[in-house]
Every structure is written in C-alpha cells, then in structure tokens.
Write a protein that holds these residues in place. Structure first.
Motif, mmCIF file in Angstrom:
data_model
loop_
_atom_site.group_PDB
_atom_site.id
_atom_site.type_symbol
_atom_site.label_atom_id
_atom_site.label_comp_id
_atom_site.label_asym_id
_atom_site.label_seq_id
_atom_site.Cartn_x
_atom_site.Cartn_y
_atom_site.Cartn_z
ATOM 1 N N ASN A 239 -33.268 -3.823 -20.217
ATOM 2 C CA ASN A 239 -32.836 -2.479 -19.859
ATOM 3 C C ASN A 239 -33.761 -2.021 -18.738
ATOM 4 O OD1 ASN A 239 -32.556 0.292 -19.601
ATOM 5 N ND2 ASN A 239 -32.293 0.651 -21.783
ATOM 6 N N LEU A 240 -33.249 -1.993 -17.514
ATOM 7 C CA LEU A 240 -34.090 -1.659 -16.364
ATOM 8 C C LEU A 240 -34.528 -0.201 -16.341
ATOM 9 C CD1 LEU A 240 -32.373 -3.738 -13.559
ATOM 10 C CD2 LEU A 240 -34.536 -4.184 -14.719
ATOM 11 N N GLU A 241 -33.731 0.685 -16.893
ATOM 12 C CA GLU A 241 -34.111 2.099 -16.926
ATOM 13 C C GLU A 241 -35.309 2.324 -17.842
ATOM 14 O OE1 GLU A 241 -32.902 4.433 -14.922
ATOM 15 O OE2 GLU A 241 -31.469 3.034 -14.038
ATOM 16 N N ALA A 242 -35.524 1.388 -18.782
ATOM 17 C CA ALA A 242 -36.642 1.484 -19.728
ATOM 18 C C ALA A 242 -37.742 0.467 -19.424
ATOM 19 C CB ALA A 242 -36.130 1.302 -21.153
ATOM 20 N N THR A 243 -37.629 -0.241 -18.299
ATOM 21 C CA THR A 243 -38.642 -1.212 -17.885
ATOM 22 C C THR A 243 -39.583 -0.548 -16.887
ATOM 23 O OG1 THR A 243 -37.211 -3.113 -18.302
ATOM 24 C CG2 THR A 243 -39.004 -3.431 -16.723
ATOM 25 N N HIS A 244 -40.857 -0.558 -17.211
ATOM 26 C CA HIS A 244 -41.879 0.115 -16.410
ATOM 27 C C HIS A 244 -42.064 -0.578 -15.056
ATOM 28 C CE1 HIS A 244 -45.955 1.573 -15.380
ATOM 29 N NE2 HIS A 244 -45.603 2.638 -16.092
ATOM 30 N N HIS A 245 -42.408 0.205 -14.065
ATOM 31 C CA HIS A 245 -42.579 -0.338 -12.712
ATOM 32 C C HIS A 245 -43.666 -1.399 -12.627
ATOM 33 C CE1 HIS A 245 -46.301 1.825 -11.627
ATOM 34 N NE2 HIS A 245 -45.819 2.797 -12.388
ATOM 35 N N LYS A 246 -44.597 -1.449 -13.586
ATOM 36 C CA LYS A 246 -45.646 -2.469 -13.573
ATOM 37 C C LYS A 246 -45.071 -3.882 -13.741
ATOM 38 C CE LYS A 246 -49.822 -0.418 -13.620
ATOM 39 N NZ LYS A 246 -51.060 -0.839 -13.043
ATOM 40 N N ALA A 247 -43.851 -3.998 -14.241
ATOM 41 C CA ALA A 247 -43.211 -5.321 -14.329
ATOM 42 C C ALA A 247 -43.079 -5.937 -12.947
ATOM 43 C CB ALA A 247 -41.844 -5.211 -14.996
ATOM 44 N N LEU A 248 -42.942 -5.072 -11.938
ATOM 45 C CA LEU A 248 -42.777 -5.552 -10.564
ATOM 46 C C LEU A 248 -44.045 -6.201 -10.019
ATOM 47 C CD1 LEU A 248 -40.755 -2.525 -9.159
ATOM 48 C CD2 LEU A 248 -39.871 -4.725 -9.982
ATOM 49 N N ASP A 249 -45.169 -6.040 -10.720
ATOM 50 C CA ASP A 249 -46.400 -6.723 -10.312
ATOM 51 C C ASP A 249 -46.248 -8.239 -10.442
ATOM 52 O OD1 ASP A 249 -47.526 -4.220 -9.943
ATOM 53 O OD2 ASP A 249 -48.887 -4.352 -11.664
ATOM 54 N N LEU A 250 -45.339 -8.673 -11.344
ATOM 55 C CA LEU A 250 -45.153 -10.099 -11.608
ATOM 56 C C LEU A 250 -43.744 -10.610 -11.328
ATOM 57 C CD1 LEU A 250 -47.030 -10.365 -15.023
ATOM 58 C CD2 LEU A 250 -47.834 -11.141 -12.801
ATOM 59 N N ILE A 251 -42.755 -9.716 -11.426
ATOM 60 C CA ILE A 251 -41.355 -10.156 -11.354
ATOM 61 C C ILE A 251 -40.641 -9.387 -10.258
ATOM 62 C CG2 ILE A 251 -39.238 -10.515 -12.680
ATOM 63 C CD1 ILE A 251 -41.030 -9.925 -15.227
ATOM 64 N N PRO A 252 -39.993 -10.078 -9.332
ATOM 65 C CA PRO A 252 -39.237 -9.367 -8.288
ATOM 66 C C PRO A 252 -38.071 -8.578 -8.885
ATOM 67 C CG PRO A 252 -39.534 -11.687 -7.709
ATOM 68 C CD PRO A 252 -39.976 -11.528 -9.137
ATOM 69 N N LEU A 253 -37.812 -7.414 -8.315
ATOM 70 C CA LEU A 253 -36.711 -6.575 -8.787
ATOM 71 C C LEU A 253 -35.391 -7.340 -8.778
ATOM 72 C CD1 LEU A 253 -35.631 -3.860 -9.769
ATOM 73 C CD2 LEU A 253 -35.463 -3.155 -7.359
ATOM 74 N N GLU A 254 -35.172 -8.156 -7.775
ATOM 75 C CA GLU A 254 -33.920 -8.912 -7.673
ATOM 76 C C GLU A 254 -33.723 -9.836 -8.882
ATOM 77 O OE1 GLU A 254 -36.355 -8.930 -5.214
ATOM 78 O OE2 GLU A 254 -35.388 -7.342 -4.056
ATOM 79 N N THR A 255 -34.814 -10.401 -9.373
ATOM 80 C CA THR A 255 -34.738 -11.265 -10.555
ATOM 81 C C THR A 255 -34.438 -10.430 -11.791
ATOM 82 O OG1 THR A 255 -36.287 -12.834 -9.575
ATOM 83 C CG2 THR A 255 -35.991 -12.946 -11.967
ATOM 84 N N LEU A 256 -35.113 -9.322 -11.931
ATOM 85 C CA LEU A 256 -34.863 -8.437 -13.072
ATOM 86 C C LEU A 256 -33.417 -7.955 -13.089
ATOM 87 C CD1 LEU A 256 -38.119 -6.292 -12.982
ATOM 88 C CD2 LEU A 256 -37.530 -8.026 -14.680
ATOM 89 N N GLU A 257 -32.878 -7.632 -11.943
ATOM 90 C CA GLU A 257 -31.512 -7.112 -11.883
ATOM 91 C C GLU A 257 -30.479 -8.126 -12.364
ATOM 92 O OE1 GLU A 257 -31.662 -3.623 -8.563
ATOM 93 O OE2 GLU A 257 -31.461 -5.673 -7.813
ATOM 94 N N ILE A 258 -30.743 -9.390 -12.182
ATOM 95 C CA ILE A 258 -29.816 -10.429 -12.666
ATOM 96 C C ILE A 258 -29.691 -10.354 -14.186
ATOM 97 C CG2 ILE A 258 -29.482 -12.929 -12.919
ATOM 98 C CD1 ILE A 258 -30.950 -13.187 -10.182
ATOM 99 N N TYR A 259 -30.777 -9.956 -14.858
ATOM 100 C CA TYR A 259 -30.808 -9.903 -16.315
ATOM 101 C C TYR A 259 -30.591 -8.508 -16.877
ATOM 102 C CZ TYR A 259 -32.077 -14.725 -16.282
ATOM 103 O OH TYR A 259 -32.038 -16.088 -16.101
ATOM 104 N N SER A 260 -30.182 -7.598 -16.038
ATOM 105 C CA SER A 260 -29.937 -6.234 -16.475
ATOM 106 C C SER A 260 -28.842 -6.192 -17.526
ATOM 107 C CB SER A 260 -29.547 -5.368 -15.285
ATOM 108 O OG SER A 260 -29.074 -4.110 -15.731
ATOM 109 N N SER A 261 -29.041 -5.367 -18.551
ATOM 110 C CA SER A 261 -28.014 -5.218 -19.586
ATOM 111 C C SER A 261 -26.727 -4.676 -18.990
ATOM 112 C CB SER A 261 -28.512 -4.311 -20.704
ATOM 113 O OG SER A 261 -28.844 -3.022 -20.187
ATOM 114 N N LYS A 262 -26.800 -4.019 -17.839
ATOM 115 C CA LYS A 262 -25.611 -3.500 -17.167
ATOM 116 C C LYS A 262 -24.868 -4.595 -16.410
ATOM 117 C CE LYS A 262 -27.271 1.173 -16.861
ATOM 118 N NZ LYS A 262 -27.581 2.300 -16.017
ATOM 119 N N ALA A 263 -25.501 -5.754 -16.236
ATOM 120 C CA ALA A 263 -24.859 -6.860 -15.519
ATOM 121 C C ALA A 263 -24.052 -7.748 -16.457
ATOM 122 C CB ALA A 263 -25.931 -7.695 -14.801
ATOM 123 N N LEU A 264 -23.916 -7.337 -17.700
ATOM 124 C CA LEU A 264 -23.181 -8.139 -18.695
ATOM 125 C C LEU A 264 -21.714 -8.261 -18.333
ATOM 126 C CD1 LEU A 264 -24.783 -6.787 -21.955
ATOM 127 C CD2 LEU A 264 -25.151 -8.984 -20.924
#
Length: 121
Positions: free
Chosen positions: A96-121
């Motif tokens: 859930n990207l709306e509930a994922t803190h911006h500190k995740a971006l320190d390790l994971i590119p936003l583009e990668t996270l978006e592929i796994y977004s619950s909204k991308a189901l």
C-alpha cells in the motif's frame, strides 16, 4: 508521527492495526528504527514462507513482543531491505503506497514500488 509523509510526499496513511516498529499501525521510521520498517506490505503465502526460510518467522504469534502472527492478506510494516530481498527472490508482496513511508525510497526506487502497488492489481 505527525507530519510524516508517504512515498508521494502526501500524509502517511495507516497501514493497519498493531504494526510497525512502534506498534502504532503506521510505517514511519523513528530514529531508533535502524531496520527502516517503512513498507506497508500485504503479506501472502509465498512471502511468509520465504521470510520463515530466511529465519524471520512472521506466522507464529509472539505475545511477548506484541506480535499477533500474520496470515495471508494481513498488512504489516516490513523492513525496506527485507522487501527488496524478497523482490530479488521473486516473492515480494503487494504494498500500500499511501501507507509506505518515504524512507523506503532510500533503498527502493519508486518505479519498483509502484509495480507492486495494491492498486496495480
């Protein structure tokens, strides 16, 4: 927790009940959280099995640690490094990207996270 932002720079949403480093339900990353528990994951069986194989049993309840144990479909604040490890192993859970803190971006590119977004189901 006030003023914490998600990966889009918007107010951080609640991940779920008793989760996260602080057990407040938000995946924010206080200074004491060296594990960066910033990813609001929607766990599934392949991820839970993988995590157990890696020595992190997220299924068994641990009342002494205020941990209820997880079942597929539960939401949980994961360490960004563990999510990324699972991603490379092909078993990363949805998030859930709306509930994922911006500190995740320190390790994971936003583009990668978006592929796994619950909204991308």
């Amino acid at each position: 927790m006030a003023n914490e932002k998600n990966v889009y720079g918007r107010p951080l949403q609640l991940c779920c009940g008793n989760t996260g480093f602080t057990r407040e339900g938000f995946c924010y990353v206080p200074d004491a959280d060296i594990g960066n528990h910033s990813v609001c994951a929607i766990v599934d069986e392949p991820f839970l099995a993988y995590s157990a194989e890696r020595g992190n049993d997220l299924i068994t309840p641990r009342p002494d640690m205020m941990f209820p144990g997880l079942t597929p479909g539960d939401r949980w604040c994961l360490c960004a490094a563990r999510w990324l490890e699972a991603y490379h192993a092909g078993v990363a859970p949805r998030i859930n990207l709306e509930a994922t803190h911006h500190k995740a971006l320190d390790l994971i590119p936003l583009e990668t996270l978006e592929i796994y977004s619950s909204k991308a189901l």
